[in-house]
Write an enzyme that holds these catalytic residues in place. Structure first.
Site, PDB file in Angstrom:
ATOM      1  N   SER A  58      18.971   4.641  98.296  1.00  0.00           N
ATOM      2  CA  SER A  58      18.330   3.322  98.275  1.00  0.00           C
ATOM      3  C   SER A  58      18.786   2.451  99.440  1.00  0.00           C
ATOM      4  O   SER A  58      18.091   1.515  99.817  1.00  0.00           O
ATOM      5  CB  SER A  58      18.588   2.608  96.948  1.00  0.00           C
ATOM      6  OG  SER A  58      19.965   2.444  96.744  1.00  0.00           O
ATOM      7  N   TYR A  85      27.806   3.502 103.537  1.00  0.00           N
ATOM      8  CA  TYR A  85      28.680   3.165 104.664  1.00  0.00           C
ATOM      9  C   TYR A  85      30.126   3.629 104.430  1.00  0.00           C
ATOM     10  O   TYR A  85      30.627   4.515 105.140  1.00  0.00           O
ATOM     11  CB  TYR A  85      28.593   1.653 104.911  1.00  0.00           C
ATOM     12  CG  TYR A  85      29.521   1.121 105.973  1.00  0.00           C
ATOM     13  CD1 TYR A  85      29.729   1.806 107.165  1.00  0.00           C
ATOM     14  CD2 TYR A  85      30.185  -0.095 105.778  1.00  0.00           C
ATOM     15  CE1 TYR A  85      30.582   1.303 108.139  1.00  0.00           C
ATOM     16  CE2 TYR A  85      31.023  -0.610 106.749  1.00  0.00           C
ATOM     17  CZ  TYR A  85      31.222   0.085 107.924  1.00  0.00           C
ATOM     18  OH  TYR A  85      32.059  -0.412 108.882  1.00  0.00           O
ATOM     19  N   ILE A  86      30.779   3.088 103.442  1.00  0.00           N
ATOM     20  CA  ILE A  86      32.180   3.485 103.211  1.00  0.00           C
ATOM     21  C   ILE A  86      32.226   4.886 102.597  1.00  0.00           C
ATOM     22  O   ILE A  86      33.102   5.699 102.909  1.00  0.00           O
ATOM     23  CB  ILE A  86      32.914   2.460 102.313  1.00  0.00           C
ATOM     24  CG1 ILE A  86      32.733   1.046 102.865  1.00  0.00           C
ATOM     25  CG2 ILE A  86      34.400   2.788 102.216  1.00  0.00           C
ATOM     26  CD1 ILE A  86      33.230  -0.053 101.948  1.00  0.00           C
ATOM     27  N   LYS A 143      31.391  -6.836  90.254  1.00  0.00           N
ATOM     28  CA  LYS A 143      32.655  -6.190  90.647  1.00  0.00           C
ATOM     29  C   LYS A 143      33.763  -6.594  89.670  1.00  0.00           C
ATOM     30  O   LYS A 143      34.547  -5.762  89.226  1.00  0.00           O
ATOM     31  CB  LYS A 143      33.042  -6.566  92.078  1.00  0.00           C
ATOM     32  CG  LYS A 143      32.137  -5.931  93.127  1.00  0.00           C
ATOM     33  CD  LYS A 143      32.289  -4.413  93.144  1.00  0.00           C
ATOM     34  CE  LYS A 143      31.239  -3.718  93.955  1.00  0.00           C
ATOM     35  NZ  LYS A 143      31.206  -2.265  93.797  1.00  0.00           N
ATOM     36  N   SER A 152      36.285  -5.455  95.405  1.00  0.00           N
ATOM     37  CA  SER A 152      36.180  -6.320  96.576  1.00  0.00           C
ATOM     38  C   SER A 152      37.121  -7.499  96.436  1.00  0.00           C
ATOM     39  O   SER A 152      37.401  -7.964  95.319  1.00  0.00           O
ATOM     40  CB  SER A 152      34.741  -6.826  96.650  1.00  0.00           C
ATOM     41  OG  SER A 152      34.651  -7.954  97.479  1.00  0.00           O
ATOM     42  N   TYR A 210      26.592 -10.446  92.484  1.00  0.00           N
ATOM     43  CA  TYR A 210      27.218  -9.229  93.024  1.00  0.00           C
ATOM     44  C   TYR A 210      28.718  -9.243  92.731  1.00  0.00           C
ATOM     45  O   TYR A 210      29.275  -8.275  92.203  1.00  0.00           O
ATOM     46  CB  TYR A 210      26.979  -9.142  94.544  1.00  0.00           C
ATOM     47  CG  TYR A 210      28.027  -8.323  95.248  1.00  0.00           C
ATOM     48  CD1 TYR A 210      28.008  -6.934  95.157  1.00  0.00           C
ATOM     49  CD2 TYR A 210      29.072  -8.933  95.940  1.00  0.00           C
ATOM     50  CE1 TYR A 210      29.008  -6.182  95.759  1.00  0.00           C
ATOM     51  CE2 TYR A 210      30.067  -8.186  96.548  1.00  0.00           C
ATOM     52  CZ  TYR A 210      30.033  -6.813  96.455  1.00  0.00           C
ATOM     53  OH  TYR A 210      31.023  -6.067  97.025  1.00  0.00           O
TER      54      TYR A 210
HETATM   55  N1  UFG Z   1      28.828 -14.859 109.414  1.00  0.00           N
HETATM   56  C1  UFG Z   1      28.200 -15.602 110.393  1.00  0.00           C
HETATM   57  N2  UFG Z   1      26.966 -15.216 110.800  1.00  0.00           N
HETATM   58  C2  UFG Z   1      26.329 -14.118 110.289  1.00  0.00           C
HETATM   59  C3  UFG Z   1      26.988 -13.366 109.297  1.00  0.00           C
HETATM   60  C4  UFG Z   1      28.237 -13.770 108.874  1.00  0.00           C
HETATM   61  O1  UFG Z   1      28.732 -16.606 110.877  1.00  0.00           O
HETATM   62  O2  UFG Z   1      25.203 -13.838 110.701  1.00  0.00           O
HETATM   63  C5  UFG Z   1      30.169 -15.258 108.963  1.00  0.00           C
HETATM   64  C6  UFG Z   1      30.200 -15.615 107.496  1.00  0.00           C
HETATM   65  O3  UFG Z   1      29.817 -16.951 107.300  1.00  0.00           O
HETATM   66  C7  UFG Z   1      31.650 -15.318 107.154  1.00  0.00           C
HETATM   67  C8  UFG Z   1      32.016 -14.152 108.081  1.00  0.00           C
HETATM   68  O4  UFG Z   1      31.050 -14.174 109.125  1.00  0.00           O
HETATM   69  O5  UFG Z   1      32.446 -16.406 107.479  1.00  0.00           O
HETATM   70  C9  UFG Z   1      31.953 -12.807 107.394  1.00  0.00           C
HETATM   71  O6  UFG Z   1      30.697 -12.697 106.745  1.00  0.00           O
HETATM   72  P1  UFG Z   1      30.182 -11.343 106.098  1.00  0.00           P
HETATM   73  O7  UFG Z   1      28.841 -11.618 105.474  1.00  0.00           O
HETATM   74  O8  UFG Z   1      30.264 -10.236 107.073  1.00  0.00           O
HETATM   75  O9  UFG Z   1      31.284 -11.033 105.000  1.00  0.00           O
HETATM   76  P2  UFG Z   1      31.729 -11.920 103.744  1.00  0.00           P
HETATM   77  O10 UFG Z   1      33.184 -12.170 103.930  1.00  0.00           O
HETATM   78  O11 UFG Z   1      30.879 -13.083 103.492  1.00  0.00           O
HETATM   79  O12 UFG Z   1      31.394 -10.888 102.583  1.00  0.00           O
HETATM   80  C10 UFG Z   1      32.144  -9.734 102.468  1.00  0.00           C
HETATM   81  C11 UFG Z   1      31.313  -8.613 101.862  1.00  0.00           C
HETATM   82  C12 UFG Z   1      30.952  -8.902 100.453  1.00  0.00           C
HETATM   83  C13 UFG Z   1      32.124  -9.373  99.676  1.00  0.00           C
HETATM   84  C14 UFG Z   1      32.827 -10.490 100.391  1.00  0.00           C
HETATM   85  C15 UFG Z   1      34.065 -10.925  99.713  1.00  0.00           C
HETATM   86  O13 UFG Z   1      30.121  -8.417 102.583  1.00  0.00           O
HETATM   87  O14 UFG Z   1      30.470  -7.720  99.882  1.00  0.00           O
HETATM   88  O15 UFG Z   1      33.203 -10.040 101.676  1.00  0.00           O
HETATM   89  O16 UFG Z   1      34.791  -9.812  99.363  1.00  0.00           O
HETATM   90  F1  UFG Z   1      31.748  -9.828  98.458  1.00  0.00           F
END
Ligand code: UFG
Length: 339
Positions: A34, A11-12, A153, A124, A149
């Protein structure tokens, strides 16, 4: 001279390869496919009008890695290739440590043996955990991430600090906040392989009717509307930051460098704000329901990205709405590929 981009079809990675090619870098990609598909390579060529060199293999294959370094005059690397699903890492920690750390170490061995500098690492904001105050700058204390994960990092960062110090190398750690969006051409984006874990791919698929409803994980956080807050950064802006960071490393006269930059917009948005912005930007509906909090989620994270602006001359340029429009164009493009 060439730049090695590991995970360059991801992606990035794919967006960064396009920006590197646009800036006349010669690019060598290693990607084991992968978590991506081969057509991304064709699309990179279509979008940039240039052809990167591509090797499909796993970075744990040391002998193949050596051959790439033998064949090309590598002057630096942007290392994206890694497993990145937070939840999956909790049930497959050994696979995460093996993949993410061995591939990094194998690359660094080649760098050391061949005396190459200029290494950029995809890190991250997960390394900050739930920071005590917002916005998060690079001086903010690190906390051990909950997920395996996240730990890979943080460990990767430590390995690179030691590498830079012991062998006098130039290293940049880029701490991404939440990357979103797709290329304006709609030919590159985040491939929704399996059921998406991240917010935007799930929103995209719900709007498209592939998923019935978005689950919003928790509305009882101490935030504007009770949903968790993140800093959503447009992937093309993020890709451009890599080019700036690389140029700074290559032009540096210092023997040893460890630079760390937060890459975010500086603005936090709640999950509900993102959902509503997506609906407005694309004139679509995103049905959702509120569910319990997701294990391991933090309440709030947004960046202070002033250091990147000051030292790299980079800042986020694209609004949340614009970024979300590209997501919808990407979904439409994916539909044309299926039909
Ligand atoms: N969320 C929902 N519903 C979903 C998916 C996400 O409500 O179906 C919410 C999550 O609870 C969170 C926000 O949307 O509050 C963002 O969630 P993401 O999973 O998109 O992203 P995160 O912040 O949890 O995780 C991201 C990256 C990780 C990294 C993390 C912290 O995906 O790789 O930021 O850096 F580790």
């Amino acid at each position: 001279m060439a730049i090695l981009v590991t995970g360059g079809l991801g992606y990035i990675g794919s967006h960064t390869v396009v920006e590197l090619l646009n800036n006349n870098f010669e690019v060598v990609i290693i990607d084991d496919l992968s978590n991506t598909e081969k057509f991304i390579l064709e699309n990179i060529e279509e979008v940039s009008g240039k052809k990167p060199i591509f090797y499909p293999f796993d970075l744990k294959r040391k002998e193949l890695l050596k051959q790439v370094f033998d064949a090309h005059n590598i002057e630096g690397c942007i290392h994206f290739a890694a497993f990145k699903a937070v939840g999956e890492s909790q049930v497959k920690p050994i696979e995460y440590y093996e993949n993410n750390l061995f591939s990094l170490i194998n690359l660094l061995q080649e760098f050391r043996e061949r005396n190459i500098s200029n290494f950029i690492f995809s890190s991250s904001c997960t390394v900050y955990g739930q920071a005590d105050k917002m916005p998060i700058d690079e001086e903010t204390e690190l906390k051990l991430p909950e997920s395996s994960y996240g730990k890979t990092k943080q460990m990767g960062e430590e390995i690179l600090r030691d590498f830079a110090a012991a062998y006098k190398k130039r290293v940049t750690l880029l701490r991404y906040f939440n990357p979103i969006g797709a290329h304006p051409s709609a030919k590159l984006g985040e491939l929704p392989i399996g059921i998406p874990n991240n917010l935007i791919p799930f929103v995209m698929q719900t709007a498209a009717g592939i998923r019935e409803k978005l689950s919003i994980w928790g509305d009882d956080y101490p935030t504007v509307d009770g949903t968790a807050v993140r800093d959503y950064i447009y992937v093309v802006d993020l890709a451009k930051a890599h080019v700036k960071a690389l140029q700074k490393l290559i032009n540096s006269t210092e023997e040893k460098v460890i630079d760390i930059y937060n890459l975010g917009t500086g603005k936090g948005s709640s999950v509900l704000e993102v959902v509503h912005a997506f609906e407005k930007a694309n004139d679509v509906k995103v049905p959702y329901e509120i569910k319990d909090r997701r294990a391991g989620d933090i309440t709030i994270a947004y960046a202070n990205a002033d250091k990147a602006e000051k030292e790299l001359g980079w800042k986020s340029e694209t609004s949340l709405e614009e970024a979300l429009r590209t997501v919808w164009q990407w979904q439409k493009y994916l539909e044309t590929r299926i039909n």
